[in-house]
Scaffold this motif. Structure first.
Motif, PDB file in Angstrom:
ATOM      1  N   SER A  20       0.834  -1.200   0.000  1.00 57.16           N
ATOM      2  CA  SER A  20       0.000   0.000   0.000  1.00 57.16           C
ATOM      3  C   SER A  20       0.873   1.256   0.000  1.00 57.16           C
ATOM      4  O   SER A  20       1.745   1.423   0.852  1.00 57.16           O
ATOM      5  N   ARG A  21       0.624   2.139  -0.962  1.00 54.15           N
ATOM      6  CA  ARG A  21       1.412   3.386  -1.026  1.00 54.15           C
ATOM      7  C   ARG A  21       1.141   4.243   0.210  1.00 54.15           C
ATOM      8  O   ARG A  21       2.019   4.934   0.698  1.00 54.15           O
ATOM      9  N   LEU A  52       3.415   3.091   2.846  1.00 56.33           N
ATOM     10  CA  LEU A  52       4.793   3.530   2.596  1.00 56.33           C
ATOM     11  C   LEU A  52       4.976   4.994   2.997  1.00 56.33           C
ATOM     12  O   LEU A  52       6.021   5.382   3.521  1.00 56.33           O
ATOM     13  N   ALA A  53       3.938   5.798   2.751  1.00 55.14           N
ATOM     14  CA  ALA A  53       4.058   7.233   3.006  1.00 55.14           C
ATOM     15  C   ALA A  53       3.688   7.604   4.440  1.00 55.14           C
ATOM     16  O   ALA A  53       3.769   8.771   4.831  1.00 55.14           O
ATOM     17  N   VAL A  79       0.500  -3.220  -6.228  1.00 58.28           N
ATOM     18  CA  VAL A  79       0.909  -1.994  -5.542  1.00 58.28           C
ATOM     19  C   VAL A  79      -0.261  -1.032  -5.716  1.00 58.28           C
ATOM     20  O   VAL A  79      -0.605  -0.669  -6.840  1.00 58.28           O
ATOM     21  N   GLU A  80      -0.919  -0.692  -4.605  1.00 54.88           N
ATOM     22  CA  GLU A  80      -2.145   0.114  -4.671  1.00 54.88           C
ATOM     23  C   GLU A  80      -2.039   1.309  -3.723  1.00 54.88           C
ATOM     24  O   GLU A  80      -1.208   1.320  -2.823  1.00 54.88           O
ATOM     25  N   ASP A  81      -2.926   2.284  -3.892  1.00 53.90           N
ATOM     26  CA  ASP A  81      -2.881   3.460  -3.020  1.00 53.90           C
ATOM     27  C   ASP A  81      -3.211   3.090  -1.575  1.00 53.90           C
ATOM     28  O   ASP A  81      -2.577   3.569  -0.643  1.00 53.90           O
ATOM     29  N   THR A  82      -4.223   2.261  -1.383  1.00 55.08           N
ATOM     30  CA  THR A  82      -4.646   1.920  -0.016  1.00 55.08           C
ATOM     31  C   THR A  82      -4.954   0.429   0.065  1.00 55.08           C
ATOM     32  O   THR A  82      -5.071  -0.254  -0.961  1.00 55.08           O
ATOM     33  N   GLU A 134      13.307  -0.356  -7.059  1.00 55.27           N
ATOM     34  CA  GLU A 134      11.898  -0.081  -6.746  1.00 55.27           C
ATOM     35  C   GLU A 134      11.800   0.898  -5.565  1.00 55.27           C
ATOM     36  O   GLU A 134      11.004   1.839  -5.579  1.00 55.27           O
ATOM     37  N   PHE A 173      10.060   4.549  -5.380  1.00 59.13           N
ATOM     38  CA  PHE A 173       9.044   5.010  -4.413  1.00 59.13           C
ATOM     39  C   PHE A 173       9.518   6.288  -3.722  1.00 59.13           C
ATOM     40  O   PHE A 173       8.739   7.193  -3.457  1.00 59.13           O
ATOM     41  N   SER A 201       8.849   9.019  -6.350  1.00 56.07           N
ATOM     42  CA  SER A 201       7.466   9.264  -6.770  1.00 56.07           C
ATOM     43  C   SER A 201       6.566   9.619  -5.590  1.00 56.07           C
ATOM     44  O   SER A 201       5.634  10.399  -5.740  1.00 56.07           O
ATOM     45  N   LEU A 202       6.843   9.057  -4.403  1.00 53.95           N
ATOM     46  CA  LEU A 202       5.968   9.335  -3.252  1.00 53.95           C
ATOM     47  C   LEU A 202       6.589  10.365  -2.310  1.00 53.95           C
ATOM     48  O   LEU A 202       5.992  10.711  -1.292  1.00 53.95           O
TER      49      LEU A 202
END
Ligand SMILES: Cc1cc2nc3c(=O)[nH]c(=O)nc-3n(C[C@H](O)[C@H](O)[C@H](O)COP(=O)(O)OP(=O)(O)OC[C@H]3O[C@@H](n4cnc5c(N)ncnc54)[C@H](O)[C@@H]3O)c2cc1C
Ligand code: SF4
Length: 496
Positions: free
Chosen positions: A35-36, A39-40, A74-77, A194, A198, A201-202
């Motif tokens: 989940s992005r 990660l954030a 790999v998804e937002d949530t 990878e 991330f 990009s994040l």
């Protein structure tokens, strides 16, 4: 009809636990989600992202080889990750929060069997007890399993070998056998790319290095690491398990917390293997080392899991001493003249790991006395350690190291002067600070912080019978000395 969706989380990488144990490729489709949002969520050590993602991807590859259909996303949530899932099922997550979240998302949870005792077993043991000390829990685990037991009695005639296992670093140095090392492959490099992707990009806030992998990230590697530890390092584990030596970060420690916490090894098989080694080779394996190690896995690790579920929710937010300071900047970058902190954080940035004494008696001890907010410190540990998960952080940081629960886990705060650091580590020699003095310009920060901590919390701590004799020592200082200690400590406290 479509097959049911089985979710596998990043710390559930074991074919023999939970919902995966009894199914084959024809029964379920496997879903693994990165989940992005997760990660954030907080800063991370690069090595932690590298290890978790590599381990998940290796596990996914292994399942595919077995014939499972694995949907790696790999998804937002998390909610996005469940899109299209059919009647999803998962082994109950190891954290309180994720159990609630997956419950809300309608995911069925089967019991978590990744531990020896389990939540219910601990709750049963704890029922009706006034004190939840480790020692009695650990003895019960040994009695029930028979690990290091002979006809109902502890092997070697005593339960506890801590006395033999707390030796200070020898003056003529140490030479532990080097720990097991993995052979890296193309996936390691791919995952590093990878992680860098991330980061860009994040806009992630990342710390430390992921240049060299030292932990197991597959079942085969985990078994090799365990075997290597049993062959070469277990016998020496005990005597110096609390000692800290410059340039020997690993000593005789196992480095198994990563494969254990990611699910690659089951604690039951680790304890069985130790017991078998003892029975096969008593002459070569000192009982103090075998017991010292078993105590960590069958004792501390099981206890921490059980007490987490026993005390949650709410435990994570406790702050008995009312500390609200920030995490020292030196914990993030290692930039300080304090040799012990700079060496510990330097090693942490390099590997995402320290053994238990740097965590407890250097970083934890310093943060406690400097007045750091226990929740902020828990977050920091969570970010920086490759083996950190909520179930293990909350008891170790809130309970043990910061005494933020007022003594449920630790009978008294783990606070000490430089005397302990000088006895158990080699750091004080050559440090810019003087470990013997309290209020000089170059006096070790631990010394003023210690007496200032006792003085600030005297009323609260005086209710603790183990602290009473220590608190009495405060009266030996003159008013002038007390003022000087407070002034000096103020420079190192982070709570204003
Ligand atoms: C403030 C603080 C924070 C900690 N944070 C973590 C953490 O995030 N994750 C983690 O796994 N351990 C944590 N620990 C416990 C311990 O420091 C690590 O498990 C250990 O250093 C890992 O290295 P190792 O595998 O070489 O351990 P070894 O010394 O070889 O011990 C063997 C195993 O015993 C288990 N173990 C030992 N002590 C504990 C403990 N107190 N709690 C849980 N398991 C234990 C671990 O699985 C470890 O792999 C923390 C301890 C303290 C004091
Ligand atoms: S003198 Fe103080 S700061 Fe320096 S290494 Fe020793 S305990 Fe740490």
């Amino acid at each position: 009809m479509s097959r049911r969706t089985l979710l596998v989380l990043g710390d559930q990488l074991n074919r023999a636990t939970g919902a995966l144990a009894d199914v084959g490729p024809e029964d379920v489709g496997v879903r693994m989600v990165l989940s992005r949002a997760k990660l954030a969520q907080r800063p991370w050590h690069r090595a932690k992202l590298h290890l978790v993602i590599s381990a998940m991807r290796r596990f996914a590859d292994g399942l595919r080889e077995e014939g499972f259909e694995v949907d790696w996303r790999v998804e937002d949530t998390w909610a996005d990750g469940l899109d299209g899932a059919v009647d999803p099922v998962v082994m109950a997550p190891s954290s309180w929060d994720l159990r609630q979240r997956l419950d809300d998302l309608g995911v069925e949870q089967v019991p978590n069997d990744a531990f020896v005792v389990g939540e219910d077993g601990f709750a049963e043991w704890a029922r009706g007890r006034n004190s939840l000390g480790l020692e009695w829990f650990y003895r019960q685990v040994r009695t029930e399993t028979g690990w290091l037991m002979d006809e109902g009695e502890p092997t070697g005639g005593q339960w506890n070998h801590d006395k033999d296992n707390r030796q200070r670093p020898p003056a003529d140095g140490v030479s532990p056998p080097p720990p097991w090392r993995p052979t890296e492959d193309a996936l390691d490099e791919e995952v590093r790319r990878e992680v860098r992707g991330f980061e860009q990009s994040l806009g992630l806030e990342l710390y430390g290095s992921m240049d060299e992998r030292i932990f197991a990230t597959s079942r085969a590697e985990a078994l090799a690491a365990l075997e290597d530890f049993l062959d070469h390092r277990l016998a020496g584990f005990g005597p110096l398990e609390d000692a800290v030596v410059d340039d020997e970060p690993f000593m005789w420690h196992s480095l198994l917390s990563v494969p254990l916490n990611y699910g690659l090894l089951h604690p039951h098989e680790v304890c069985e293997a130790v017991d078998a080694r003892w029975r096969d080779g008593r002459r070569d394996l000192p009982v103090a080392s075998a017991e010292g190690f078993l105590r960590q896995v069958a004792g501390w690790r099981e206890y921490v899991w059980g007490i987490y579920w026993h005390r949650m929710p709410g435990w994570r937010e406790e702050n008995h001493l009312g500390h609200d300071g920030t995490v020292p900047q030196a914990f993030w970058d290692g930039e300080t003249d304090m040799a012990c902190i700079s060496s510990t954080v330097g090693g942490l940035l390099e590997r995402g790991w320290n053994h238990h004494i740097p965590r407890l008696m250097l970083l934890g001890n310093y943060a406690l006395m400097a007045g750091v907010d226990p929740q902020a410190l828990t977050e920091w540990f969570h970010s920086m350690y490759v083996d950190a998960f909520d179930w293990v952080m909350v008891p170790n940081v809130i309970g043990m190291s910061q005494w933020a629960d007022g003594g449920v886990m630790a009978t008294k705060p783990y606070a000490s002067t430089a005397r302990y650091v000088n006895r158990m580590t080699t750091h004080c020699e050559g440090c810019a600070f003087d470990h013997r003095t309290r209020t000089e310009d170059d006096s070790c920060p631990f010394n003023s912080l210690y007496w200032d901590f006792l003085s600030r919390h005297r009323t609260t701590l005086s209710a603790n019978h183990r602290m009473a004799p220590i608190l009495g020592n405060l009266d030996r200082f003159s008013r002038g000395e007390r003022d000087a200690i407070r002034e000096r400590a103020r420079r190192f406290r982070t709570d204003g």
